[in-house]
Design a protein around this motif. Structure first.
Motif, short mmCIF file in Angstrom:
data_model
loop_
_atom_site.label_atom_id
_atom_site.label_comp_id
_atom_site.label_asym_id
_atom_site.label_seq_id
_atom_site.Cartn_x
_atom_site.Cartn_y
_atom_site.Cartn_z
N ARG A 181 0.80 -1.22 0.00
CA ARG A 181 0.00 0.00 0.00
C ARG A 181 0.83 1.27 0.00
O ARG A 181 0.29 2.36 -0.14
CB ARG A 181 -0.97 0.00 1.16
N GLN A 182 2.16 1.14 0.13
CA GLN A 182 3.02 2.32 0.15
C GLN A 182 4.03 2.39 -0.99
O GLN A 182 4.44 3.48 -1.38
CB GLN A 182 3.77 2.40 1.48
N GLN A 183 4.47 1.23 -1.48
CA GLN A 183 5.57 1.24 -2.43
C GLN A 183 5.47 0.12 -3.46
O GLN A 183 4.99 -0.97 -3.16
CB GLN A 183 6.90 1.11 -1.68
N LEU A 184 5.95 0.42 -4.65
CA LEU A 184 6.14 -0.57 -5.71
C LEU A 184 7.65 -0.77 -5.85
O LEU A 184 8.42 0.18 -5.82
CB LEU A 184 5.58 -0.05 -7.03
N ARG A 185 8.07 -2.04 -5.98
CA ARG A 185 9.46 -2.39 -6.26
C ARG A 185 9.45 -3.38 -7.40
O ARG A 185 8.88 -4.46 -7.27
CB ARG A 185 10.15 -2.99 -5.04
N ALA A 186 10.05 -2.99 -8.51
CA ALA A 186 10.08 -3.85 -9.70
C ALA A 186 11.53 -4.18 -10.02
O ALA A 186 12.34 -3.29 -10.27
CB ALA A 186 9.43 -3.15 -10.88
N GLY A 187 11.86 -5.47 -10.00
CA GLY A 187 13.19 -5.92 -10.39
C GLY A 187 13.27 -5.93 -11.90
O GLY A 187 12.43 -6.53 -12.57
N LEU A 188 14.28 -5.26 -12.45
CA LEU A 188 14.43 -5.13 -13.89
C LEU A 188 15.79 -5.65 -14.34
O LEU A 188 16.75 -5.64 -13.56
CB LEU A 188 14.32 -3.66 -14.32
N GLN A 189 15.87 -6.07 -15.58
CA GLN A 189 17.13 -6.38 -16.24
C GLN A 189 17.19 -5.45 -17.44
O GLN A 189 16.32 -5.49 -18.31
CB GLN A 189 17.17 -7.85 -16.68
N ALA A 190 18.20 -4.59 -17.45
CA ALA A 190 18.28 -3.57 -18.49
C ALA A 190 19.62 -3.66 -19.22
O ALA A 190 20.65 -3.89 -18.59
CB ALA A 190 18.14 -2.18 -17.86
N PRO A 191 19.61 -3.46 -20.55
CA PRO A 191 20.86 -3.48 -21.31
C PRO A 191 21.82 -2.41 -20.79
O PRO A 191 21.40 -1.31 -20.43
CB PRO A 191 20.43 -3.14 -22.74
#
Length: 114
Positions: free
Chosen positions: A33-43
């Motif tokens: 309800r307070q935060q989004l955390r998205a694990g990404l793999q980026a070039p």
């Protein structure tokens, strides 16, 4: 009272993946309800984490204050690309609708009840 629920949200992953600039892969997503955390793999950046503040608005959420942890020197460029992408977003898939505001500083997520 606080209730935590772990559930599948059909079609949400597809909608979210379309929000990311080309070449960036969504690996994980945690939302409370307070935060989004998205694990990404980026070039050229590798693994990093996109964070955003979450506010509830009726049958929807507003994401704001985007940040990118672990992106090093590429952080300003990556956040700029993300904001440009978010400003253009207006997508619906199944019960989900996601749209960005003109400057890319806020993203709204809503769903229709079945």
């Amino acid at each position: 009272m606080q209730i935590s629920i772990d559930l599948e949200l059909p079609e949400l992953e597809t909608v979210l993946a379309d929000l990311l600039p080309a070449g960036i892969e969504l690996r994980s997503l945690r939302l409370d309800r307070q935060q989004l955390r998205a694990g990404l793999q980026a070039p050229m950046v590798g693994a990093c984490t996109l964070t955003a503040q979450v506010s509830q608005a009726g049958a929807g959420l507003i994401l704001s204050r985007f940040d990118l942890e672990g992106a090093g020197l590429a952080k300003p460029l990556a956040l700029g690309a993300l904001r440009r992408k978010l400003a253009e977003v207006d997508r619906q898939s199944g019960p989900w609708r996601i749209w960005g505001e003109s400057e890319g500083d806020r993203l709204q997520v809503s769903w229709r009840r079945g």
